[in-house]
Scaffold this motif. Structure first.
Motif, PDB file in Angstrom:
ATOM      1  N   ARG A 191      47.944  44.938  38.479  1.00 45.14           N
ATOM      2  CA  ARG A 191      48.298  43.637  39.289  1.00 45.14           C
ATOM      3  C   ARG A 191      48.304  43.580  40.660  1.00 45.14           C
ATOM      4  O   ARG A 191      47.909  42.668  41.147  1.00 45.14           O
ATOM      5  CB  ARG A 191      49.881  43.406  38.511  1.00 45.14           C
ATOM      6  CG  ARG A 191      50.005  42.954  37.521  1.00 45.14           C
ATOM      7  CD  ARG A 191      51.352  42.889  37.031  1.00 45.14           C
ATOM      8  NE  ARG A 191      51.816  42.438  35.724  1.00 45.14           N
ATOM      9  CZ  ARG A 191      52.856  42.414  34.885  1.00 45.14           C
ATOM     10  NH1 ARG A 191      53.818  43.023  35.318  1.00 45.14           N
ATOM     11  NH2 ARG A 191      53.000  42.003  33.595  1.00 45.14           N
ATOM     12  N   TYR A 240      44.507  43.318  41.473  1.00 41.70           N
ATOM     13  CA  TYR A 240      44.038  42.049  41.399  1.00 41.70           C
ATOM     14  C   TYR A 240      44.376  41.037  42.366  1.00 41.70           C
ATOM     15  O   TYR A 240      43.616  40.418  43.099  1.00 41.70           O
ATOM     16  CB  TYR A 240      44.299  41.411  40.003  1.00 41.70           C
ATOM     17  CG  TYR A 240      44.147  40.329  39.491  1.00 41.70           C
ATOM     18  CD1 TYR A 240      42.588  40.001  39.128  1.00 41.70           C
ATOM     19  CD2 TYR A 240      44.715  38.857  39.911  1.00 41.70           C
ATOM     20  CE1 TYR A 240      42.023  38.671  38.999  1.00 41.70           C
ATOM     21  CE2 TYR A 240      43.864  37.739  39.836  1.00 41.70           C
ATOM     22  CZ  TYR A 240      42.834  37.685  39.225  1.00 41.70           C
ATOM     23  OH  TYR A 240      42.142  36.248  38.872  1.00 41.70           O
ATOM     24  N   ARG A 271      42.134  41.993  45.233  1.00 42.90           N
ATOM     25  CA  ARG A 271      40.692  41.724  45.093  1.00 42.90           C
ATOM     26  C   ARG A 271      40.723  40.380  45.376  1.00 42.90           C
ATOM     27  O   ARG A 271      39.734  39.575  45.665  1.00 42.90           O
ATOM     28  CB  ARG A 271      40.259  41.953  43.820  1.00 42.90           C
ATOM     29  CG  ARG A 271      40.057  43.649  43.592  1.00 42.90           C
ATOM     30  CD  ARG A 271      38.667  43.945  44.051  1.00 42.90           C
ATOM     31  NE  ARG A 271      38.765  45.233  43.862  1.00 42.90           N
ATOM     32  CZ  ARG A 271      37.927  46.045  43.014  1.00 42.90           C
ATOM     33  NH1 ARG A 271      37.873  45.434  41.924  1.00 42.90           N
ATOM     34  NH2 ARG A 271      37.821  47.401  43.051  1.00 42.90           N
ATOM     35  N   ASP A 272      41.535  39.414  45.060  1.00 43.08           N
ATOM     36  CA  ASP A 272      41.756  37.912  45.206  1.00 43.08           C
ATOM     37  C   ASP A 272      41.371  37.609  46.614  1.00 43.08           C
ATOM     38  O   ASP A 272      40.737  36.657  46.836  1.00 43.08           O
ATOM     39  CB  ASP A 272      42.822  37.344  44.484  1.00 43.08           C
ATOM     40  CG  ASP A 272      42.577  35.725  44.428  1.00 43.08           C
ATOM     41  OD1 ASP A 272      41.755  35.271  44.313  1.00 43.08           O
ATOM     42  OD2 ASP A 272      43.803  35.031  44.343  1.00 43.08           O
ATOM     43  N   MET A 314      36.778  41.410  41.052  1.00 41.58           N
ATOM     44  CA  MET A 314      37.680  40.687  40.787  1.00 41.58           C
ATOM     45  C   MET A 314      38.042  40.355  39.220  1.00 41.58           C
ATOM     46  O   MET A 314      38.909  40.447  38.518  1.00 41.58           O
ATOM     47  CB  MET A 314      38.039  39.427  41.576  1.00 41.58           C
ATOM     48  CG  MET A 314      39.307  38.535  41.314  1.00 41.58           C
ATOM     49  SD  MET A 314      39.487  37.344  42.307  1.00 41.58           S
ATOM     50  CE  MET A 314      38.081  36.370  41.661  1.00 41.58           C
ATOM     51  N   THR A 315      36.783  39.887  38.710  1.00 44.57           N
ATOM     52  CA  THR A 315      36.778  39.548  37.294  1.00 44.57           C
ATOM     53  C   THR A 315      36.995  40.850  36.337  1.00 44.57           C
ATOM     54  O   THR A 315      37.747  40.748  35.450  1.00 44.57           O
ATOM     55  CB  THR A 315      35.107  39.172  36.952  1.00 44.57           C
ATOM     56  OG1 THR A 315      35.154  37.905  37.826  1.00 44.57           O
ATOM     57  CG2 THR A 315      35.141  38.544  35.479  1.00 44.57           C
ATOM     58  N   THR A 329      38.760  43.301  37.103  1.00 41.37           N
ATOM     59  CA  THR A 329      40.330  43.732  37.335  1.00 41.37           C
ATOM     60  C   THR A 329      40.694  42.996  36.336  1.00 41.37           C
ATOM     61  O   THR A 329      41.810  43.410  35.661  1.00 41.37           O
ATOM     62  CB  THR A 329      40.568  43.818  38.642  1.00 41.37           C
ATOM     63  OG1 THR A 329      39.677  44.749  39.700  1.00 41.37           O
ATOM     64  CG2 THR A 329      42.028  44.069  38.766  1.00 41.37           C
ATOM     65  N   ARG A 330      40.604  41.707  36.502  1.00 39.95           N
ATOM     66  CA  ARG A 330      41.593  40.814  35.507  1.00 39.95           C
ATOM     67  C   ARG A 330      41.127  41.061  33.930  1.00 39.95           C
ATOM     68  O   ARG A 330      42.190  41.173  33.036  1.00 39.95           O
ATOM     69  CB  ARG A 330      41.139  39.428  35.674  1.00 39.95           C
ATOM     70  CG  ARG A 330      42.012  38.433  34.721  1.00 39.95           C
ATOM     71  CD  ARG A 330      41.895  37.102  35.047  1.00 39.95           C
ATOM     72  NE  ARG A 330      42.690  36.159  34.313  1.00 39.95           N
ATOM     73  CZ  ARG A 330      43.840  36.167  34.284  1.00 39.95           C
ATOM     74  NH1 ARG A 330      44.427  36.490  35.229  1.00 39.95           N
ATOM     75  NH2 ARG A 330      44.532  34.954  33.500  1.00 39.95           N
TER      76      ARG A 330
END
Length: 471
Positions: free
Chosen positions: A400, A403, A406-407, A448-449, A451-452
């Protein structure tokens, strides 16, 4: 008086056999286990995540439909159901050994039978011993009296194996549900990555066209054009690699579903799906006991203990009864003369192995070693379950945070690309700075993708680690 002495002599002989057998039995000890820690990460007690049905846990109708299809057609699950039938058949065999058997017997002997001069006769001229050698048509039953409970222990061991195979089916279901969900979320993540790569290809094509125009105007060199072209070729190669990954993942998911490759219906975007619910965790012993692998190890441990008891009792003498009834005489026609040809009897026996002690001792040692192995396997299952839950809980919290960072990184790098392009047009930045900014924003978006996607994977793995998904 003679019968009374014989009875006492018989009981004394039986006692000696039992005492000799008991002296040969070695003590059976099992290793101990450290107690399980009280709580996970000192969190408060609450309902377990594994108590949630998988239909409620996953909030995507496409995924629910895939799981339902897989539970009906997965080949490993179908094989697990057959293993349950095998275990039930073995249990019925073990249970049947505790009851008498009934056999139909037809015995025909040709030729003359020598007279026996050492015994008297019954029913006229029929010799007692010669009756066994005569023609016989009838029924015979055999019953081993389970005086020590050896057959009962073998039955209980087989029953525990039945329970273990049923839990094995639950383990297959748990893993199947988690694997289908993981591959599904993986596909959704790849769809986002594919769209991200395609979008960056469009940006890089625009940048390449711009640098070519500037070269024609004398504001850029051929080296700059080549650098932008190389970057575009590299990104296009990523596009084909990602397409291949999607094809292979779809095929793998179809394989789990028990069908040939076909298109997988799925949601529009992973970003539109809510992360499955993660509840507070409670006492680990309550949750770990739901895991099918721990329940399998527990039933196998109990089965091993019953096998040890059965092997221990193999040293003791066995008692059996053999009643029979039928028609018996020297010739077939005479055997059907009523009532003189009717033969009824009851044989009793006691069997004590004298020259098979090494074989019985080896069987007992093998059962004892198997019991200790089952204890180690049970301890290992608990330790592994606790380790998995601890890892997943900590990983969810860290992902969490990752992410979120990264965002922010992606947003900053997107602004950096726009800034680099404007500075390059004004002559305040080099083409290498533009290329670097474009490369970094592509890496950040893909990161980021991923990580999600890893967050979804970890929640599913936590659900599996707590024993959820089989109900």
């Amino acid at each position: 008086m003679l019968k009374e002495k014989f009875r006492y002599l018989f009981l004394f002989f039986v006692g000696l056999l039992i005492a000799a057998a008991c002296k040969t039995i070695e003590p059976h000890t099992l290793p101990s286990m450290d107690p399980i820690p009280a709580v996970f990460l000192q969190q408060s007690d609450s309902s377990s995540l594994a108590d949630i049905s998988w239909r409620e846990f996953f909030n995507d109708p496409n995924l629910i439909e895939l799981i339902e299809y897989g539970l009906e057609n997965n080949l490993d699950l179908l094989a697990a159901l057959e293993r349950i039938d095998i275990a039930n058949a073995r249990f019925r065999v073990r249970n049947g050994l505790r009851y008498p058997t009934m056999d139909a017997i037809v015995r025909y002997r040709s030729g003359d039978i020598r007279p026996n001069l050492l015994n008297g006769t019954v029913n006229g001229d029929r010799n007692v011993i010669n009756r066994v050698e005569n023609n016989f048509v009838g029924f015979q039953s055999t019953w081993e009296i389970d005086l020590w409970g050896k057959l009962r222990d073998q039955k209980e061991a087989a029953f525990q194996q039945v329970l273990a195979t049923e839990k094995g089916k639950q383990l297959v279901v748990t893993n199947l549900v988690a694997d289908i969900a993981t591959l599904y979320y993986d596909l959704l993540g790849m769809d986002i990555e594919l769209a991200t790569i395609s979008r960056n290809i469009e940006f890089q094509e625009m940048a390449l066209e711009l640098i070519r125009i500037q070269k024609a105007a004398g504001r850029a060199t051929e080296l700059a054009v080549q650098q932008f072209a190389a970057q575009l070729l590299s990104t296009r190669s990523l596009l084909y690699e990602k397409q291949q990954e999607i094809v292979e993942t779809e095929n793998h998911l179809n394989y789990l579903l028990g069908r040939f490759p076909t298109e997988i219906p799925r949601a529009e975007s992973l970003m539109q799906i809510k992360l499955p619910f993660v509840a507070e965790v409670g006492v680990p012993s309550d949750m770990l006991l739901r895991r099918p692998d721990i329940q399998i190890a527990e039933h196998e441990l109990r089965a091993a203990e019953y096998n040890v008891e059965a092997a221990r009792k193999a040293f003791l003498p066995s008692f059996s009864l053999t009643p029979y009834i039928g028609l018996n005489d020297r010739s077939i026609p005479a055997a059907f003369q009523f009532p003189g040809a009717i033969s009824v009897g009851l044989l009793g026996g006691i069997t004590q192995p004298l020259f098979a002690q090494n074989r019985i001792r080896a069987g007992y040692q093998e059962a004892s070693a198997g019991s200790r192995i089952a204890v180690f396997a049970y301890q290992e299952a608990i330790l592994n379950g606790y380790r998995e839950v601890m890892n997943k809980l900590q990983r969810i919290e860290n992902l969490r945070n990752v992410y979120s960072l990264r965002d922010e990184e992606t947003a900053v790098l997107l602004n950096a690309v726009s800034t680099a392009n404007e500075l390059y047009r004004g002559g305040y930045a080099t083409y290498l700075e533009v290329i670097t900014a474009q490369s970094r924003v592509l890496e950040a978006e893909l990161g980021m993708t991923n990580t999600r996607r890893q967050m979804f994977f970890t929640v599913v793995d936590l659900y599996r680690a707590l024993g959820g998904g089989w109900e």
